[in-house]
Design a protein around this motif. Structure first.
Motif, mmCIF file in Angstrom:
data_model
loop_
_atom_site.group_PDB
_atom_site.id
_atom_site.type_symbol
_atom_site.label_atom_id
_atom_site.label_comp_id
_atom_site.label_asym_id
_atom_site.label_seq_id
_atom_site.Cartn_x
_atom_site.Cartn_y
_atom_site.Cartn_z
ATOM 1 N N CYS A 196 6.926 6.653 -6.645
ATOM 2 C CA CYS A 196 7.225 5.263 -6.983
ATOM 3 C C CYS A 196 7.213 5.101 -8.500
ATOM 4 O O CYS A 196 6.201 5.385 -9.154
ATOM 5 N N ASP A 232 -5.477 -3.540 -8.240
ATOM 6 C CA ASP A 232 -6.461 -2.713 -8.935
ATOM 7 C C ASP A 232 -7.868 -3.292 -8.912
ATOM 8 O O ASP A 232 -8.832 -2.577 -9.170
ATOM 9 N N ARG A 263 2.269 1.732 -3.487
ATOM 10 C CA ARG A 263 1.243 2.054 -4.489
ATOM 11 C C ARG A 263 0.801 3.513 -4.402
ATOM 12 O O ARG A 263 0.416 4.104 -5.413
ATOM 13 N N TYR A 264 0.826 4.067 -3.196
ATOM 14 C CA TYR A 264 0.334 5.436 -3.024
ATOM 15 C C TYR A 264 1.464 6.447 -2.823
ATOM 16 O O TYR A 264 1.228 7.570 -2.401
ATOM 17 N N ASP A 265 2.673 6.021 -3.152
ATOM 18 C CA ASP A 265 3.821 6.925 -3.166
ATOM 19 C C ASP A 265 3.921 7.538 -4.570
ATOM 20 O O ASP A 265 4.175 6.838 -5.553
ATOM 21 N N ARG A 266 3.713 8.818 -4.669
ATOM 22 C CA ARG A 266 3.721 9.488 -5.973
ATOM 23 C C ARG A 266 5.070 9.392 -6.671
ATOM 24 O O ARG A 266 5.161 9.557 -7.896
ATOM 25 N N MET A 324 -6.866 -1.672 -2.429
ATOM 26 C CA MET A 324 -5.775 -0.828 -1.951
ATOM 27 C C MET A 324 -4.416 -1.430 -2.289
ATOM 28 O O MET A 324 -3.424 -0.708 -2.375
ATOM 29 N N THR A 367 1.938 -4.425 -7.030
ATOM 30 C CA THR A 367 0.605 -4.995 -6.858
ATOM 31 C C THR A 367 0.661 -6.367 -6.212
ATOM 32 O O THR A 367 1.525 -7.184 -6.543
ATOM 33 N N GLU A 423 4.652 0.000 -10.991
ATOM 34 C CA GLU A 423 3.449 -0.562 -10.396
ATOM 35 C C GLU A 423 3.855 -1.632 -9.379
ATOM 36 O O GLU A 423 4.646 -2.521 -9.677
ATOM 37 N N ARG A 458 0.830 -1.212 0.000
ATOM 38 C CA ARG A 458 0.000 0.000 0.000
ATOM 39 C C ARG A 458 0.859 1.254 0.000
ATOM 40 O O ARG A 458 0.584 2.219 -0.724
ATOM 41 N N GLU A 459 1.893 1.229 0.808
ATOM 42 C CA GLU A 459 2.777 2.391 0.891
ATOM 43 C C GLU A 459 3.378 2.712 -0.475
ATOM 44 O O GLU A 459 3.411 3.888 -0.894
#
Length: 356
Positions: free
Chosen positions: A234, A256, A229-232, A253, A239, A237, A226-227
């Motif tokens: 990064c 996809d 995936r939501y790090d701008r 979260m 998953t 991808e 999660r960290e």
């Protein structure tokens, strides 16, 4: 709270879609275990592949593909190590010439620049390469010294040929400290898709102590995903795999899509001996084999059998029957269901992942 209610509603819709597929299945993915041979001896292998094994013939595959033309599934070539098949490239060309999109899973140790170019010419659309931590952890899990370096060389050869491999990493108790270093390594190598997953309680993993993640470790893996995936910042991808219902908080979260086990309703497989089954990771029990391509028409089997995967198996499990999320979960993944004792081997209610 509104988001949680919305997600639960969407999860219920997905579960209803699963129920509809049990009545009217759609073959979207067809896996061929073209060989059960492997050049590694992985301690977590779900199918317990060995150096000596069986092969499907080119004719086995082409005749099966002839029966599924109208369904037009994605074809996945796997093993064992698929590139150990003596006719691997004939099979690949056959699949391409018949008009199917195809991909494969590989340990990449047999892929050099020449092989990578041939894979590209054969129209390979996707490729998943296993890299299970940094060098020491990977070689220990694969039980072959040098396999980590060979895998990296294979990944580089694929990239140099213009292909875009996804890397899959199986995390267990022995390589959790490699999460961040491996993430950085893959970023440096220009990998665009990374799939960290947990070691499953199947195959050889059940014979090896201290491989399976504790509930806290599983939760930590999901939090790490999660960290990222939501790090701008990064660059790739990250998953989680398709397996397991992860609870309302974690669904959508860490990947996809919402959880939906497609075994027997979207996914079918042919083992190296010709047996027709659902997912290749499912325990190879006689009652789960639906037919054999050497004696049965594959599409007849797909349309008229697979009832064991098109029913509510949670109705046989007392624990599931009492669960408030039974309908959404549906008994979790078919490959981690204990068919002897009618219970899930991995259950969200047991680890209650902390969303972090």
């Amino acid at each position: 709270m509104e988001v949680k209610i919305l997600k639960k509603t969407q999860l219920e819709n997905v579960a209803q879609h699963r129920e509809n597929l049990r009545i009217s299945p759609k073959l979207k993915w067809l896996f061929f275990e073209i060989t059960s041979k492997c050049n590694l001896l992985c301690r977590h292998c779900g199918s317990s592949c060995i150096t000596e094994g069986r092969n499907l013939s080119v004719n086995d595959i082409s005749s099966t593909l002839n029966t599924v033309r109208d369904e037009n599934p994605m074809i996945c070539l796997t093993g064992g190590e698929p590139m150990l098949h003596p006719d691997f490239f004939r099979i690949a060309e056959c699949v391409k010439d018949m008009g199917f999109f195809w991909g494969m899973t590989t340990n990449a140790t047999l892929i050099d620049h020449k092989a990578a170019e041939k894979l590209k010419q054969a129209g390979m659309a996707t490729v998943s390469v296993s890299l299970d931590g940094m060098e020491s952890a990977h070689d220990s899990l694969r039980q072959r010294k040098g396999s980590w370096h060979k895998a990296l060389e294979g990944i580089q050869a694929l990239q140099d040929a213009g292909l875009n491999p996804q890397v899959t990493t199986v995390f267990h108790q022995g390589n959790l400290d490699d999460m961040e270093p491996l993430f950085n390594l893959l970023c440096d190598h220009g990998i665009t898709s990374w799939r960290p997953i947990n070691v499953e309680p199947i195959g050889r993993a059940c014979e090896t102590h201290n491989l399976l993640l504790t509930p806290q470790q599983f939760s930590g893996l999901l939090s790490f995903i999660r960290e990222k995936r939501y790090d701008r910042n990064c660059p790739m991808e990250v998953t989680f795999g398709c397996s397991h219902y992860l609870g309302v908080e974690n669904e959508r979260m860490v990947r996809d899509h919402y959880f939906l086990c497609g075994a027997g309703i979207l996914v079918a497989s042919v083992r190296s001996n010709g047996d027709i089954c659902a997912c290749l990771d499912i325990d190879n029990r006689p009652e789960l084999v639906q037919g054999n391509i050497h004696s049965d028409n594959f599409m007849d089997v797909w349309k008229n059998r697979f009832q064991v995967f098109r029913r509510d198996r949670t109705s046989d499990c007392g624990k599931c029957m009492e669960c408030s999320e039974r309908f959404i979960c549906g008994g979790d993944s078919a490959h981690t269901w204990d068919y002897e004792h009618d219970r899930p081997l991995l259950c969200f209610m047991d680890f209650k992942c902390d969303p972090g």
